[in-house]
Scaffold this active site. Structure first.
Site, PDB file in Angstrom:
ATOM      1  N   PHE A   1      -5.198 -68.159  73.480  1.00  0.00           N
ATOM      2  CA  PHE A   1      -4.818 -67.864  72.094  1.00  0.00           C
ATOM      3  C   PHE A   1      -5.984 -67.269  71.315  1.00  0.00           C
ATOM      4  O   PHE A   1      -7.150 -67.446  71.678  1.00  0.00           O
ATOM      5  CB  PHE A   1      -4.325 -69.138  71.411  1.00  0.00           C
ATOM      6  CG  PHE A   1      -3.051 -69.667  72.024  1.00  0.00           C
ATOM      7  CD1 PHE A   1      -1.814 -69.183  71.631  1.00  0.00           C
ATOM      8  CD2 PHE A   1      -3.096 -70.625  73.037  1.00  0.00           C
ATOM      9  CE1 PHE A   1      -0.648 -69.645  72.212  1.00  0.00           C
ATOM     10  CE2 PHE A   1      -1.930 -71.099  73.625  1.00  0.00           C
ATOM     11  CZ  PHE A   1      -0.708 -70.611  73.214  1.00  0.00           C
ATOM     12  N   CYS A   2      -5.653 -66.585  70.223  1.00  0.00           N
ATOM     13  CA  CYS A   2      -6.633 -65.959  69.338  1.00  0.00           C
ATOM     14  C   CYS A   2      -7.712 -66.951  68.947  1.00  0.00           C
ATOM     15  O   CYS A   2      -7.374 -68.055  68.538  1.00  0.00           O
ATOM     16  CB  CYS A   2      -5.936 -65.441  68.075  1.00  0.00           C
ATOM     17  SG  CYS A   2      -7.053 -64.784  66.839  1.00  0.00           S
ATOM     18  N   PRO A   3      -8.988 -66.625  69.026  1.00  0.00           N
ATOM     19  CA  PRO A   3      -9.560 -65.341  69.435  1.00  0.00           C
ATOM     20  C   PRO A   3     -10.018 -65.320  70.902  1.00  0.00           C
ATOM     21  O   PRO A   3     -10.920 -64.557  71.247  1.00  0.00           O
ATOM     22  CB  PRO A   3     -10.768 -65.223  68.504  1.00  0.00           C
ATOM     23  CG  PRO A   3     -11.267 -66.644  68.417  1.00  0.00           C
ATOM     24  CD  PRO A   3     -10.051 -67.537  68.532  1.00  0.00           C
ATOM     25  N   GLY A   4      -9.408 -66.151  71.749  1.00  0.00           N
ATOM     26  CA  GLY A   4      -9.845 -66.297  73.134  1.00  0.00           C
ATOM     27  C   GLY A   4      -9.951 -64.995  73.920  1.00  0.00           C
ATOM     28  O   GLY A   4     -10.985 -64.731  74.548  1.00  0.00           O
TER      29      GLY A   4
ATOM     30  N   ASP B   1      -1.602 -62.823  73.606  1.00  0.00           N
ATOM     31  CA  ASP B   1      -1.771 -63.106  72.172  1.00  0.00           C
ATOM     32  C   ASP B   1      -1.370 -61.857  71.386  1.00  0.00           C
ATOM     33  O   ASP B   1      -1.887 -60.772  71.629  1.00  0.00           O
ATOM     34  CB  ASP B   1      -3.235 -63.485  71.903  1.00  0.00           C
ATOM     35  CG  ASP B   1      -3.587 -63.353  70.425  1.00  0.00           C
ATOM     36  OD1 ASP B   1      -2.834 -63.880  69.599  1.00  0.00           O
ATOM     37  OD2 ASP B   1      -4.609 -62.704  70.119  1.00  0.00           O
TER      38      ASP B   1
END
Lengths: 81, 137
Positions: free
Chosen positions: A18-21, A45
Protein backbone atom coordinates in the site's frame (compact mmCIF):
# COMPACT_ATOMS: atom_id res chain seq x y z
CA UNK A 1 6.06 4.60 -35.47
CA UNK A 2 7.55 1.29 -34.57
CA UNK A 3 8.56 1.24 -30.96
CA UNK A 4 10.83 -1.43 -29.64
CA UNK A 5 10.18 -2.41 -26.07
CA UNK A 6 13.16 -1.55 -23.88
CA UNK A 7 14.94 -4.37 -22.14
CA UNK A 8 13.91 -4.34 -18.51
CA UNK A 9 16.91 -4.98 -16.30
CA UNK A 10 14.89 -5.51 -13.16
CA UNK A 11 11.23 -5.96 -12.27
CA UNK A 12 10.06 -5.02 -8.80
CA UNK A 13 6.80 -6.70 -7.84
CA UNK A 14 5.19 -4.39 -5.28
CA UNK A 15 1.68 -5.71 -5.81
CA UNK A 16 -0.18 -5.96 -2.51
CA UNK A 17 1.89 -3.15 -1.00
CA UNK A 18 0.00 0.00 0.00
CA UNK A 19 0.91 3.67 -0.48
CA UNK A 20 3.71 4.70 -0.24
CA UNK A 21 5.23 1.19 -0.29
CA UNK A 22 5.62 0.80 -4.09
CA UNK A 23 7.42 4.14 -4.38
CA UNK A 24 9.68 3.21 -1.46
CA UNK A 25 10.56 -0.04 -3.23
CA UNK A 26 11.19 1.74 -6.53
CA UNK A 27 13.51 4.27 -4.88
CA UNK A 28 15.47 1.44 -3.28
CA UNK A 29 15.68 -0.31 -6.65
CA UNK A 30 16.84 2.85 -8.42
CA UNK A 31 19.55 3.41 -5.82
CA UNK A 32 20.85 -0.11 -6.35
CA UNK A 33 20.90 0.29 -10.16
CA UNK A 34 23.34 1.82 -12.63
CA UNK A 35 22.59 4.83 -14.83
CA UNK A 36 20.90 3.53 -17.98
CA UNK A 37 19.26 0.57 -16.26
CA UNK A 38 15.56 0.09 -16.94
CA UNK A 39 13.30 -0.90 -14.06
CA UNK A 40 9.68 -2.00 -14.10
CA UNK A 41 7.55 -1.64 -10.99
CA UNK A 42 4.28 -3.53 -10.59
CA UNK A 43 1.78 -1.92 -8.23
CA UNK A 44 -1.82 -2.56 -7.27
CA UNK A 45 -1.94 0.70 -5.26
CA UNK A 46 -4.21 3.06 -7.19
CA UNK A 47 -2.12 6.11 -6.34
CA UNK A 48 1.04 4.73 -7.91
CA UNK A 49 0.12 5.47 -11.53
CA UNK A 50 -0.14 9.15 -10.60
CA UNK A 51 2.50 9.46 -7.89
CA UNK A 52 5.32 7.38 -9.36
CA UNK A 53 5.49 9.22 -12.72
CA UNK A 54 5.46 12.54 -10.82
CA UNK A 55 8.30 11.32 -8.63
CA UNK A 56 10.25 10.10 -11.68
CA UNK A 57 9.96 13.56 -13.24
CA UNK A 58 10.99 15.34 -10.04
CA UNK A 59 13.90 12.95 -9.43
CA UNK A 60 15.20 13.46 -12.99
CA UNK A 61 14.75 9.95 -14.36
CA UNK A 62 13.03 8.94 -17.61
CA UNK A 63 9.49 7.58 -17.65
CA UNK A 64 9.20 4.99 -20.40
CA UNK A 65 5.70 3.58 -19.93
CA UNK A 66 2.68 3.36 -17.68
CA UNK A 67 0.51 0.39 -18.54
CA UNK A 68 -2.61 -0.90 -16.86
CA UNK A 69 -2.59 -4.67 -16.53
CA UNK A 70 -5.09 -7.00 -14.93
CA UNK A 71 -5.66 -5.44 -11.50
CA UNK A 72 -2.37 -3.58 -11.34
CA UNK A 73 -0.23 -1.02 -13.13
CA UNK A 74 3.23 -1.51 -14.63
CA UNK A 75 5.46 1.56 -14.67
CA UNK A 76 8.73 1.40 -16.58
CA UNK A 77 11.54 3.84 -15.85
CA UNK A 78 15.12 4.40 -16.93
CA UNK A 79 17.59 5.55 -14.30
CA UNK A 80 18.97 8.73 -15.85
CA UNK A 81 21.39 10.07 -13.30
CA UNK B 1 17.52 23.21 -0.88
CA UNK B 2 13.84 22.91 0.01
CA UNK B 3 12.67 24.14 3.39
CA UNK B 4 11.96 21.25 5.77
CA UNK B 5 8.46 20.03 6.51
CA UNK B 6 7.94 19.91 10.25
CA UNK B 7 5.42 17.56 11.79
CA UNK B 8 4.51 17.78 15.46
CA UNK B 9 3.09 14.41 16.46
CA UNK B 10 0.85 14.74 19.53
CA UNK B 11 -1.77 12.02 19.08
CA UNK B 12 -0.72 8.48 19.86
CA UNK B 13 -3.36 6.47 18.03
CA UNK B 14 -2.31 4.19 15.18
CA UNK B 15 -4.42 5.96 12.52
CA UNK B 16 -2.85 9.38 13.11
CA UNK B 17 0.64 7.93 13.43
CA UNK B 18 0.07 6.01 10.18
CA UNK B 19 -1.03 9.17 8.36
CA UNK B 20 1.99 11.03 9.72
CA UNK B 21 4.33 8.23 8.64
CA UNK B 22 2.96 8.27 5.09
CA UNK B 23 3.31 12.08 4.91
CA UNK B 24 6.89 11.72 6.14
CA UNK B 25 7.77 9.04 3.60
CA UNK B 26 6.29 11.07 0.75
CA UNK B 27 8.29 14.16 1.65
CA UNK B 28 11.45 12.10 2.08
CA UNK B 29 10.88 10.53 -1.35
CA UNK B 30 10.97 14.03 -2.85
CA UNK B 31 14.22 14.76 -1.05
CA UNK B 32 12.60 17.21 1.32
CA UNK B 33 14.00 17.24 4.86
CA UNK B 34 11.45 16.20 7.50
CA UNK B 35 11.60 17.01 11.20
CA UNK B 36 9.31 15.05 13.50
CA UNK B 37 8.77 16.36 17.02
CA UNK B 38 7.13 13.86 19.39
CA UNK B 39 4.91 15.13 22.17
CA UNK B 40 2.59 13.56 24.71
CA UNK B 41 0.81 10.40 23.53
CA UNK B 42 2.72 10.17 20.28
CA UNK B 43 5.96 10.08 22.29
CA UNK B 44 4.47 7.41 24.55
CA UNK B 45 3.81 5.24 21.47
CA UNK B 46 7.56 5.37 20.60
CA UNK B 47 8.63 3.61 23.82
CA UNK B 48 10.55 0.58 22.66
CA UNK B 49 8.40 -1.86 24.63
CA UNK B 50 5.17 -0.28 23.36
CA UNK B 51 5.90 0.61 19.74
CA UNK B 52 4.63 -2.74 18.43
CA UNK B 53 1.40 -2.64 20.40
CA UNK B 54 -2.11 -1.75 19.31
CA UNK B 55 -2.46 1.97 20.07
CA UNK B 56 -6.13 2.21 19.20
CA UNK B 57 -7.76 4.66 16.81
CA UNK B 58 -9.11 8.19 17.05
CA UNK B 59 -12.62 8.20 18.58
CA UNK B 60 -14.30 9.21 15.31
CA UNK B 61 -13.28 5.91 13.71
CA UNK B 62 -16.03 3.88 15.39
CA UNK B 63 -16.46 0.14 14.82
CA UNK B 64 -16.72 0.56 11.05
CA UNK B 65 -13.45 2.52 10.91
CA UNK B 66 -11.80 -0.12 13.06
CA UNK B 67 -12.91 -2.79 10.59
CA UNK B 68 -11.48 -0.84 7.62
CA UNK B 69 -8.15 -0.29 9.36
CA UNK B 70 -7.95 -3.95 10.37
CA UNK B 71 -8.75 -5.07 6.82
CA UNK B 72 -5.88 -3.02 5.37
CA UNK B 73 -3.50 -4.38 7.99
CA UNK B 74 -4.60 -7.95 7.27
CA UNK B 75 -4.00 -7.27 3.56
CA UNK B 76 -0.39 -6.51 4.42
CA UNK B 77 -0.16 -2.75 4.97
CA UNK B 78 3.15 -1.80 6.56
CA UNK B 79 2.68 -0.38 10.05
CA UNK B 80 3.61 3.21 10.89
CA UNK B 81 6.88 2.29 12.58
CA UNK B 82 7.97 0.28 9.53
CA UNK B 83 6.95 3.13 7.19
CA UNK B 84 9.02 5.55 9.28
CA UNK B 85 12.00 3.17 9.11
CA UNK B 86 11.70 3.15 5.31
CA UNK B 87 11.46 6.95 5.27
CA UNK B 88 14.59 7.22 7.41
CA UNK B 89 16.43 4.89 5.03
CA UNK B 90 15.78 7.45 2.27
CA UNK B 91 17.54 10.06 4.40
CA UNK B 92 16.68 13.54 5.61
CA UNK B 93 14.26 12.42 8.33
CA UNK B 94 15.05 13.51 11.89
CA UNK B 95 12.89 12.36 14.82
CA UNK B 96 13.21 14.23 18.11
CA UNK B 97 11.42 13.72 21.41
CA UNK B 98 10.05 16.78 23.21
CA UNK B 99 11.99 17.19 26.46
CA UNK B 100 8.93 18.39 28.37
CA UNK B 101 6.97 15.32 27.29
CA UNK B 102 9.91 13.14 28.38
CA UNK B 103 9.61 14.65 31.87
CA UNK B 104 5.83 14.39 31.81
CA UNK B 105 5.94 10.67 31.02
CA UNK B 106 8.99 10.04 33.20
CA UNK B 107 11.02 8.42 30.45
CA UNK B 108 14.66 8.48 29.32
CA UNK B 109 15.98 8.27 25.76
CA UNK B 110 17.08 4.70 26.49
CA UNK B 111 13.38 3.82 26.86
CA UNK B 112 12.65 4.95 23.31
CA UNK B 113 12.80 3.03 20.05
CA UNK B 114 16.00 3.66 18.01
CA UNK B 115 13.83 5.48 15.45
CA UNK B 116 14.09 8.47 17.79
CA UNK B 117 17.30 10.38 17.09
CA UNK B 118 17.37 12.55 20.20
CA UNK B 119 15.66 14.80 22.71
CA UNK B 120 15.24 18.54 22.28
CA UNK B 121 13.16 21.47 23.49
CA UNK B 122 10.64 23.48 21.55
CA UNK B 123 13.15 26.23 20.74
CA UNK B 124 15.50 23.83 19.01
CA UNK B 125 12.51 22.40 17.13
CA UNK B 126 11.52 25.84 15.80
CA UNK B 127 15.11 26.72 14.92
CA UNK B 128 15.44 23.50 12.92
CA UNK B 129 12.06 24.17 11.31
CA UNK B 130 13.36 27.42 9.83
CA UNK B 131 10.83 28.86 7.39
CA UNK B 132 9.28 25.46 6.66
CA UNK B 133 5.67 24.64 7.37
CA UNK B 134 4.71 23.32 10.78
CA UNK B 135 1.92 20.74 10.95
CA UNK B 136 0.31 19.50 14.17
CA UNK B 137 -1.15 16.01 14.18
Amino acid sequence: MLQTAPTVNRTIDARGSFCPGPLMELIRGIRESQVGDVLAILSSDKGSRIDIPRWIEKAGHRLIAVQTRDGYDEIVVEKAR
Amino acid sequence: MDEPINLILFSGTDDKLQAAAVLTAGAAALGRPVNLFLQYWALDAFRSERIGRDHGLAPESGPEGRAHVDALRTAGQAGWAETLRQAKDLGGVDIQACSLSMDLLGIEQADLDPLVDGVEGVTAFYLNAGAGQVVFI
